[in-house]
Every structure is written in C-alpha cells, then in structure tokens.
Design a protein around this motif. Structure first.
Motif, PDB file in Angstrom:
ATOM      1  N   LEU A 133      25.606  11.665  -7.165  1.00  0.00           N
ATOM      2  CA  LEU A 133      26.004  11.964  -5.512  1.00  0.00           C
ATOM      3  C   LEU A 133      25.580  10.824  -4.954  1.00  0.00           C
ATOM      4  N   THR A 134      24.266  10.439  -4.765  1.00  0.00           N
ATOM      5  CA  THR A 134      23.810   9.369  -4.084  1.00  0.00           C
ATOM      6  C   THR A 134      24.734   7.721  -4.674  1.00  0.00           C
ATOM      7  N   GLN A 135      24.919   7.787  -5.476  1.00  0.00           N
ATOM      8  CA  GLN A 135      25.856   6.654  -5.723  1.00  0.00           C
ATOM      9  C   GLN A 135      27.172   6.797  -5.054  1.00  0.00           C
ATOM     10  N   ILE A 136      27.789   7.798  -5.287  1.00  0.00           N
ATOM     11  CA  ILE A 136      29.013   7.998  -4.460  1.00  0.00           C
ATOM     12  C   ILE A 136      29.064   7.944  -3.001  1.00  0.00           C
ATOM     13  N   MET A 137      27.698   8.099  -2.490  1.00  0.00           N
ATOM     14  CA  MET A 137      27.338   7.745  -1.071  1.00  0.00           C
ATOM     15  C   MET A 137      27.152   6.406  -1.110  1.00  0.00           C
ATOM     16  N   LEU A 138      26.623   5.587  -1.843  1.00  0.00           N
ATOM     17  CA  LEU A 138      26.463   4.342  -1.960  1.00  0.00           C
ATOM     18  C   LEU A 138      28.110   3.649  -1.846  1.00  0.00           C
ATOM     19  N   VAL A 139      28.816   4.025  -2.462  1.00  0.00           N
ATOM     20  CA  VAL A 139      30.145   3.572  -2.478  1.00  0.00           C
ATOM     21  C   VAL A 139      30.753   3.709  -1.360  1.00  0.00           C
ATOM     22  N   LEU A 140      30.716   4.763  -0.664  1.00  0.00           N
ATOM     23  CA  LEU A 140      31.180   4.880   0.737  1.00  0.00           C
ATOM     24  C   LEU A 140      30.494   4.331   1.692  1.00  0.00           C
ATOM     25  N   ALA A 141      29.085   3.953   1.637  1.00  0.00           N
ATOM     26  CA  ALA A 141      28.403   2.837   2.600  1.00  0.00           C
ATOM     27  C   ALA A 141      28.919   1.463   2.324  1.00  0.00           C
ATOM     28  N   MET A 142      29.300   1.072   1.135  1.00  0.00           N
ATOM     29  CA  MET A 142      30.088  -0.383   0.847  1.00  0.00           C
ATOM     30  C   MET A 142      31.299  -0.167   1.662  1.00  0.00           C
ATOM     31  N   PRO A 161      23.308  -4.429   5.675  1.00  0.00           N
ATOM     32  CA  PRO A 161      24.778  -4.277   5.822  1.00  0.00           C
ATOM     33  C   PRO A 161      25.275  -5.627   6.083  1.00  0.00           C
ATOM     34  N   MET A 162      24.862  -6.320   7.038  1.00  0.00           N
ATOM     35  CA  MET A 162      25.504  -7.590   7.383  1.00  0.00           C
ATOM     36  C   MET A 162      24.962  -8.763   6.500  1.00  0.00           C
ATOM     37  N   ALA A 163      23.670  -8.507   5.673  1.00  0.00           N
ATOM     38  CA  ALA A 163      23.819  -9.345   4.615  1.00  0.00           C
ATOM     39  C   ALA A 163      24.467  -9.103   3.291  1.00  0.00           C
ATOM     40  N   ILE A 164      24.905  -7.844   3.009  1.00  0.00           N
ATOM     41  CA  ILE A 164      25.694  -7.717   2.015  1.00  0.00           C
ATOM     42  C   ILE A 164      27.073  -8.113   2.354  1.00  0.00           C
ATOM     43  N   LEU A 165      27.544  -7.918   3.631  1.00  0.00           N
ATOM     44  CA  LEU A 165      28.933  -8.541   3.847  1.00  0.00           C
ATOM     45  C   LEU A 165      29.005 -10.059   3.816  1.00  0.00           C
ATOM     46  N   ALA A 189      29.245  -5.421  18.593  1.00  0.00           N
ATOM     47  CA  ALA A 189      29.847  -4.019  18.250  1.00  0.00           C
ATOM     48  C   ALA A 189      28.535  -3.183  17.805  1.00  0.00           C
ATOM     49  N   PHE A 190      27.706  -2.879  18.744  1.00  0.00           N
ATOM     50  CA  PHE A 190      26.227  -2.560  18.323  1.00  0.00           C
ATOM     51  C   PHE A 190      26.282  -0.843  18.083  1.00  0.00           C
ATOM     52  N   GLY A 191      26.908  -0.250  18.553  1.00  0.00           N
ATOM     53  CA  GLY A 191      27.221   1.145  18.311  1.00  0.00           C
ATOM     54  C   GLY A 191      27.749   1.546  17.049  1.00  0.00           C
ATOM     55  N   HIS A 192      28.916   0.720  16.890  1.00  0.00           N
ATOM     56  CA  HIS A 192      29.587   0.726  15.366  1.00  0.00           C
ATOM     57  C   HIS A 192      28.594   0.394  14.231  1.00  0.00           C
ATOM     58  N   TYR A 193      27.769  -0.556  14.384  1.00  0.00           N
ATOM     59  CA  TYR A 193      27.198  -1.298  13.719  1.00  0.00           C
ATOM     60  C   TYR A 193      25.945  -0.207  13.282  1.00  0.00           C
ATOM     61  N   LEU A 194      25.405   0.077  14.377  1.00  0.00           N
ATOM     62  CA  LEU A 194      24.181   1.164  14.239  1.00  0.00           C
ATOM     63  C   LEU A 194      24.754   2.340  13.355  1.00  0.00           C
ATOM     64  N   PHE A 195      25.998   2.850  13.615  1.00  0.00           N
ATOM     65  CA  PHE A 195      26.311   3.790  12.746  1.00  0.00           C
ATOM     66  C   PHE A 195      26.322   3.531  11.250  1.00  0.00           C
ATOM     67  N   VAL A 196      26.881   2.141  10.835  1.00  0.00           N
ATOM     68  CA  VAL A 196      26.930   1.911   9.771  1.00  0.00           C
ATOM     69  C   VAL A 196      25.474   1.748   9.138  1.00  0.00           C
ATOM     70  N   ALA A 197      24.912   0.902   9.871  1.00  0.00           N
ATOM     71  CA  ALA A 197      23.246   0.538   9.417  1.00  0.00           C
ATOM     72  C   ALA A 197      22.682   1.923   9.266  1.00  0.00           C
ATOM     73  N   GLY A 198      22.671   2.833   9.874  1.00  0.00           N
ATOM     74  CA  GLY A 198      22.291   4.243   9.788  1.00  0.00           C
ATOM     75  C   GLY A 198      22.396   4.870   8.675  1.00  0.00           C
ATOM     76  N   PHE A 199      23.460   4.810   8.378  1.00  0.00           N
ATOM     77  CA  PHE A 199      24.206   5.467   7.083  1.00  0.00           C
ATOM     78  C   PHE A 199      23.632   4.690   5.785  1.00  0.00           C
ATOM     79  N   PHE A 200      23.478   3.388   5.760  1.00  0.00           N
ATOM     80  CA  PHE A 200      22.894   2.787   4.960  1.00  0.00           C
ATOM     81  C   PHE A 200      21.612   3.135   4.585  1.00  0.00           C
ATOM     82  N   ILE A 201      20.617   3.147   5.699  1.00  0.00           N
ATOM     83  CA  ILE A 201      19.315   3.725   5.647  1.00  0.00           C
ATOM     84  C   ILE A 201      19.085   4.917   5.131  1.00  0.00           C
TER      85      ILE A 201
END
Length: 308
Positions: free
Chosen positions: A283-292, A211-215, A239-251
């Motif tokens: 559905l996976t694509q929509i989840m990818l949009v949400l991840a971005m 996620p950080m690389a994509i940013l 911002a480890f807790g918030h980033y962990l949430f984002v990265a976990g969703f990406f994974i």
C-alpha cells in the motif's frame, strides 16, 4: 518477438523496439525526443511534441490529483508497470534480511570475515528499478499520459544499468536536499549541541524540497541542476499552497515507508501479521506512485514557474 528498427525523427539515432510496442510512446536514448513507435522497419515515427509553454498556470490541479490519479494508476494499460512495482517490492520484503557472514580460518589462528550482503544487493537493485519507474511516471504525467508508463527492461543488463543510474540520481537528489542538515549537524556537534531536535527543522526542509529535486532529476535529467536552489524556490514561492500539498503528501508517504518492516524483522510472527505487514508495504508503494504522479501534475499545471 521481432524487432522494429527505425531512426529517431530528431537526431537520427537508430532505435529498436519489440513489435509488441508498436503504437506506444517512447523516448530516444540520445536526444530524449518523444515519438510513437512505428509499426514496421524504416518507417518515420511520429513526433510527440512537449507541452506548449504557457504564461499562466493551468487550472484543475486538485481535480487532476483526486479524480484522475486513481483511474490512471489502476488502468489495464499500465497493469504491467503496477505489477512490476508490487512484485519487486514483495521480493525486497522477503529477501532484504538475507545477509550472511562467512568466516574463513587463518593459519595464524584467527579468521577472515567475508560479508555476503545478498539482501542489500537485491534491495539496491529493487530500489534502483523503482526509482527508474518513479522517474518515468513523473515524466509521462507531464506529457498528459493518464496511465502508468509502459516499461521496457532491455534485458537483464539494461535493467541493471537503469537501476544503478536511477539509484545514483535519486540518492544524489536526497543528499543535496540534506546538505543543510548535514552541515548544521556538524556545526552543532562542534558546539557541543547533541540534541537531534536542533537540526530537525533542516530534515523537514530536506523532505520539503525533495519533490522539487525529484522533478529536476526526472524532467531536467541533469544532476548539476540540483545545486541551483534558486530553481527550487521560484516555483515553490509562486505556487506555495499547491506545492505544500504535494510536499506534505511526500513527507507522509516517506514516513510510512520508514515505518514499514521487512520479513526478517517479523519472521517469528504469525502468518497473519506477516501478511498484514506485506499489505502495508505494498500500500505504501502505491501511495509512492501516487506521490510521483502528483509531482508530475504539479509541473504540468505550473510549468510557467519553472526556469528550466
């Protein structure tokens, strides 16, 4: 449709858009200045200034993720972008298996094999287009745009250029994140360690950093910045807790993407099975949009932690 021609309010670069896009946000191709497309030729467009630098994180991160993301994705203003994502994903689903081998006999008695990788070529251009849209979603979310961004293909060649450029950028981001895993896999192979679990933690680290690389690719727009791992870890640490949430969703989402099957793998199954698999892919694509969008929200709320 008629075209509106005007100069960028920052660098003077000549910009042209269809008149149907008047009033929408756009970005200068030369200097990346954001502006509002004017209604007529020669009119000076209104600048859209970037978010003001803040010294402290903005509150409401989880509210922006959970309450505002779904309305932002399923909004009629961004319907064209959402339909584009779903249509090209469907195209890839039904065509990725269309790869052929043509054998031409030789005078010597052998033959020459020519590989016609139509499916892979289509998949490459589809993923390139999707990566381009992903980057636009991240970028627009940073600027408080609460709908999916409008997309302009700029014709067939324009789409190809954007698709190839975005594909290269995202692949480079992934490879750089995987560098530790690649290096340690080589070291383990030299040492005779063949278990993939030995370097599995480095694969997890790569997905954690993605996620950080994509940013970096979407906002910084400089691939060389991907080599600055200190840029990665400063926002993550603060911002480890918030980033962990984002990265976990990406994974989770990328794992679901890995599990998807294309039509060529299930073409002998029933129509119901094929339809369910297509629905899962979409559905996976929509989840990818949400991840971005989540990545963009993370930057928006914790911009003070980013060195760039």
């Amino acid at each position: 449709m008629a075209a509106i021609t005007f100069n960028c309010p920052k660098c003077g670069f000549i910009c042209a858009f269809r008149d149907a896009y008047a009033g929408r946000r756009a970005r200068c191709l030369r200097c990346d200045q954001i502006f509002i497309i004017p209604a007529c030729d020669g009119e000076i467009p209104q600048k859209v200034e970037p978010p003001k630098e803040i010294e402290e994180p903005l509150p409401g991160f989880y509210e922006a993720v959970f309450k505002k993301s779904i309305p932002a994705i399923f909004n009629k203003q961004g319907l064209t972008t959402l339909m584009f994502i779903l249509l090209v994903t469907t195209l890839r689903f039904f065509t990725q298996h269309l790869n052929f081998v043509m054998k031409i006999p030789c005078q010597s008695g052998g033959c020459v094999s020519i590989y016609l990788l139509f499916g892979w070529a289509i998949a490459g251009f589809v993923w390139g287009g999707l990566f381009w849209v992903y980057a636009e979603i991240v970028y627009s979310t940073v600027f408080d745009v609460e709908v999916l961004p409008q997309i302009d293909f700029e014709g067939g060649f324009g789409y190809m250029r954007k698709a190839v450029k975005s594909l290269v950028s995202f692949v480079m981001a992934l490879i750089i994140c995987l560098l530790p895993a690649i290096v340690f896999r080589y070291i383990f192979s030299v040492l005779g360690i063949t278990s993939r679990w030995a370097y599995f933690p480095f694969i997890v680290l790569a997905m954690f950093l993605l996620p950080m690389a994509i940013l970096t690719v979407s906002i910084g727009r400089d691939i060389m910045m991907l080599f600055r791992y200190d840029y990665f870890f400063s926002p993550i640490r603060k911002a480890f807790g918030h980033y962990l949430f984002v990265a976990g969703f990406f994974i989770i989402v990328w794992q679901l993407q890995y599990m998807t099957q294309n039509y060529g793998e299930i073409m002998d199954k029933s129509v119901t099975i094929i339809g369910l698999n297509l629905a899962f892919v979409l559905l996976t694509q929509i989840m990818l949009v949400l991840a971005m969008r989540m990545a963009g929200v993370f930057y928006r709320h914790f911009a003070c932690y980013f060195k760039w």
